[in-house]
Design an enzyme around this catalytic site. Structure first.
Site, PDB file in Angstrom:
ATOM      1  N   CYS A   1      -3.376  14.477  -5.197  1.00 45.80           N
ATOM      2  CA  CYS A   1      -3.094  13.278  -4.340  1.00 45.80           C
ATOM      3  C   CYS A   1      -5.018  12.690  -4.640  1.00 45.80           C
ATOM      4  CB  CYS A   1      -2.393  13.670  -2.745  1.00 45.80           C
ATOM      5  SG  CYS A   1      -2.340  11.395  -2.047  1.00 45.80           S
TER       6      CYS A   1
ATOM      7  N   CYS B   1      -5.033  10.944  -1.127  1.00 45.12           N
ATOM      8  CA  CYS B   1      -5.599  11.389   0.312  1.00 45.12           C
ATOM      9  C   CYS B   1      -4.865  12.975   0.492  1.00 45.12           C
ATOM     10  CB  CYS B   1      -5.050  10.857   1.816  1.00 45.12           C
ATOM     11  SG  CYS B   1      -3.006   9.956   1.552  1.00 45.12           S
ATOM     12  N   SER B   2      -4.220  13.305   0.641  1.00 42.47           N
ATOM     13  CA  SER B   2      -2.989  14.797   0.467  1.00 42.47           C
ATOM     14  C   SER B   2      -1.110  14.675   0.630  1.00 42.47           C
ATOM     15  CB  SER B   2      -3.699  15.735   1.467  1.00 42.47           C
ATOM     16  OG  SER B   2      -3.601  15.101   2.739  1.00 42.47           O
ATOM     17  N   CYS B   3      -0.747  13.325  -0.292  1.00 44.50           N
ATOM     18  CA  CYS B   3       0.983  13.136   0.158  1.00 44.50           C
ATOM     19  C   CYS B   3       0.948  14.947  -0.435  1.00 44.50           C
ATOM     20  CB  CYS B   3       0.651  12.058  -0.780  1.00 44.50           C
ATOM     21  SG  CYS B   3       0.267  10.227  -0.239  1.00 44.50           S
TER      22      CYS B   3
END
Lengths: 211, 132
Positions: free
Chosen positions: A110, A113-115
């Site tokens: 991702c 961000c951090s999906c």
């Protein structure tokens, strides 16, 4: 002479660090306004700490290896097929499963961000959230894979998939050779979290990592 | 606010359970910040897309400010995004958050070592800004 009896305030750790004060401020205010419920927050933490984790994704992978019909459903509509096993909920909507083949290796990042697909993989590991992985997975996927101990033949195409709030990915790793006699539970025990992100391959019992 | 969290006294905090493949939270406040965003989203305070974008902005701003990091400051960005989004949504306000934070700080300093830190109702009421 100057008075030496200053009481120095020790610069040791504060009783509550800045982020902790801010979290307490948020939680107490939002609770008073009826916007969050501390019991619900504890329940969320408990779920992600203990009940949700990569063992769920491993069960999905093992089922797909053992059941060709499930594998077909999984590749066609991952969200629905994963829900058959009872794994659904926040950040598990809009799932796509990416199948590794002898020709194609998939890996997931991702960049924003951090999906991450929480119901099947739990919370993301620290390295997944790090800027170095988020940028290098796209620019140099083979270099990143090598650092994870994965060396692919040159004729294998590496596809990098960028997760978003709208789309989450789970990699379906290749079933290792020599596992024909294993049942689903045993197969699930072979599947690593990193393999489902696409930075590891699944190995048969007793085989060593290369590199 | 630069450097916040760098001296986080992790040793003083009870460690949360960790999974076999590594820590999922480095400190309890990270899990609490995480859970608040999940809960507010579940209750419709904001969409996950709004959350994802707010978090992405904080991470980008942090990277521009400090250069890259190893992901260890991730939940600082998470917390900053949460504060920004709840004030943008007028669920609370910046002054209200600042006042409450000061109240917690005072409560922490007034609490004997080893006792749970409590914010009592009187202190809370006294700390409310006049026009909120």
């Amino acid at each position: 002479m100057a008075d030496d009896h200053h009481h120095h305030h020790h610069h040791d750790a504060p009783r509550l660090a800045d982020p902790e004060l801010r979290v307490r401020a948020l939680e107490s205010l939002l609770t008073e306004k009826g916007l969050v419920d501390p019991a619900a927050l504890d329940a969320i933490i408990d779920v992600y700490e203990t009940r949700i984790g990569p063992h769920n994704g491993a069960r999905v992978v093992a089922r797909a290896w053992a059941d060709p019909e499930f594998r077909r459903r999984l590749l066609r509509n991952a969200t629905a097929a994963i829900a058959e096993l009872g794994f659904e909920g926040s950040q598990g909507e809009h799932m796509t499963v990416l199948e590794n083949t002898p020709e194609v290796h998939n890996m997931v990042v991702c960049t924003l961000c951090s999906c991450y697909p929480w119901p099947t993989l739990g919370l993301p590991p620290v390295w997944y959230k790090a800027p170095s992985y988020r940028s290098r997975a796209v620019a140099d996927p083979r270099g990143v894979l090598a650092e994870f101990g994965v060396r692919l033949p040159d004729d294998v195409e590496v596809r990098v998939w960028d997760s978003s709030a709208e789309m989450r990915y789970l990699v379906l790793p290749a079933r290792p050779p020599g596992t024909d006699g294993m049942d689903e539970a045993a197969l699930a025990g072979l599947v690593t979290r990193d393999a489902m992100i696409g930075v590891d391959i699944v190995r048969a019992p007793g085989t060593e990592r290369d590199g | 606010m630069s450097g916040r969290g760098r001296d986080l006294p992790l040793d003083l905090l009870p460690a949360l359970p960790r999974d076999a493949e590594g820590p999922v939270f480095a400190a309890p406040w990270e899990a609490q910040a995480f859970a608040m965003a999940v809960e507010l989203n579940a209750r419709g305070a904001f969409t996950w897309k709004e959350w994802s974008e707010a978090l992405g902005r904080e991470i980008a701003a942090g990277t521009a400010r400090d250069g890259g990091d190893d992901g260890s400051r991730y939940y600082e960005h998470w917390l900053a995004a949460l504060e920004r989004l709840v004030t943008e949504k007028r669920l609370t306000s910046g002054p209200e958050l600042a006042t409450r934070k000061a109240a917690w700080k005072a409560a922490a300093e007034a609490t004997p070592h080893g006792e749970p830190i409590q914010l009592d109702a009187a202190a809370r009421a006294a700390q409310h800004p006049p026009d909120c």
